[in-house]
Design an enzyme around this catalytic site. Sequence first.
Site, PDB file in Angstrom:
ATOM      1  N   LEU A  19      34.021   8.206  82.986  1.00  0.00           N
ATOM      2  CA  LEU A  19      32.942   8.985  83.592  1.00  0.00           C
ATOM      3  C   LEU A  19      31.633   8.202  83.618  1.00  0.00           C
ATOM      4  CD1 LEU A  19      32.043  11.712  84.781  1.00  0.00           C
ATOM      5  CD2 LEU A  19      31.521  12.447  82.430  1.00  0.00           C
ATOM      6  N   ASP A  20      31.065   8.050  84.810  1.00  0.00           N
ATOM      7  CA  ASP A  20      29.763   7.404  85.018  1.00  0.00           C
ATOM      8  C   ASP A  20      29.706   5.986  84.464  1.00  0.00           C
ATOM      9  OD1 ASP A  20      28.780   9.636  86.314  1.00  0.00           O
ATOM     10  OD2 ASP A  20      27.989  10.535  84.478  1.00  0.00           O
ATOM     11  N   GLU A  21      30.850   5.303  84.423  1.00  0.00           N
ATOM     12  CA  GLU A  21      30.890   3.933  83.901  1.00  0.00           C
ATOM     13  C   GLU A  21      31.364   2.935  84.941  1.00  0.00           C
ATOM     14  OE1 GLU A  21      29.878   2.866  81.019  1.00  0.00           O
ATOM     15  OE2 GLU A  21      29.423   4.789  80.076  1.00  0.00           O
TER      16      GLU A  21
END
Length: 294
Positions: free
Chosen positions: A234-236
Amino acid sequence: MTHTVESLIDHACLVVHGPDRQGLVAAITALITRNSGNIMSLDQYSDNAEAAEFFQRVVFHREDLKVAIEEIEEDLATTLTPFGVEWTLTDQSIPKRMAILASTSDHCLLELLWRHRRGELPVTIPMVISNHTNVAEDVRSFGIPFFHVPSQGADKSAAEARILELLKGNVDFVVLARYMQIISEDFLDEVAAPIINIHHSFLPAFIGAAPYRKARERGVKLIGATSHYVTKELDEGPIIEQDIARVNHAMTAADLQARGAYVERAVLSRAVQWHAEDRVIRKGNQTIVFTDRP
């Protein structure tokens, strides 16, 4: 710089990525020349690692490209295979098909639709999908098909199955224009197309809910936005573009959010444009972005 589809007729874009080996650039330019191509722009980068990697984007003009492109691809396969590099060749006059997923926030969605109508994004938009209906009339006013796919409760499998049904075979990439749903790993495996997200903070700070409230409580002097490719973490995912805006102590969380929305629109639009123009090359969890910005 904005190019119309008409201005890109007979223009090809060659993107090359692989080990940096002597003679590679000469081989590429010679190949374009012998295929009657005229190089219009060329960007390249080689990192300083021990096993150096090479990245190149070259746009060239070739009369009657549509007729010649298969022959050029055959020449590329023969010429570049000994170098061990990966390559893609695209006809720049064929816009990529971009689907947009959105929720209730409309600022990023409308920015993309507006820029597309002005001819600033070299894409077609076959559909906008939302888990809410508040943006439906705005989307349809641009002549874009709108699909409502509700997504409620913990189990998102039915919604994701419907979205995949709409997307498959109809898009080249997907944009999450503040689509406030977590994408499952199964969805990422099935969609088989790049997904670009806009994150409402300057990663990695203030990840998660209510980032502007967290930023206000921390007393930040800068806020920002990040556009990145979506991965299973997530969001990486690999970052495409980021930008910031100055803020001060007198601004409320709502003020920060309003200013942040402006940055989000600009950052996402640039990321979409650069992806659509084949300016972004992924390198692990990083990107090489050959922009046309000064």
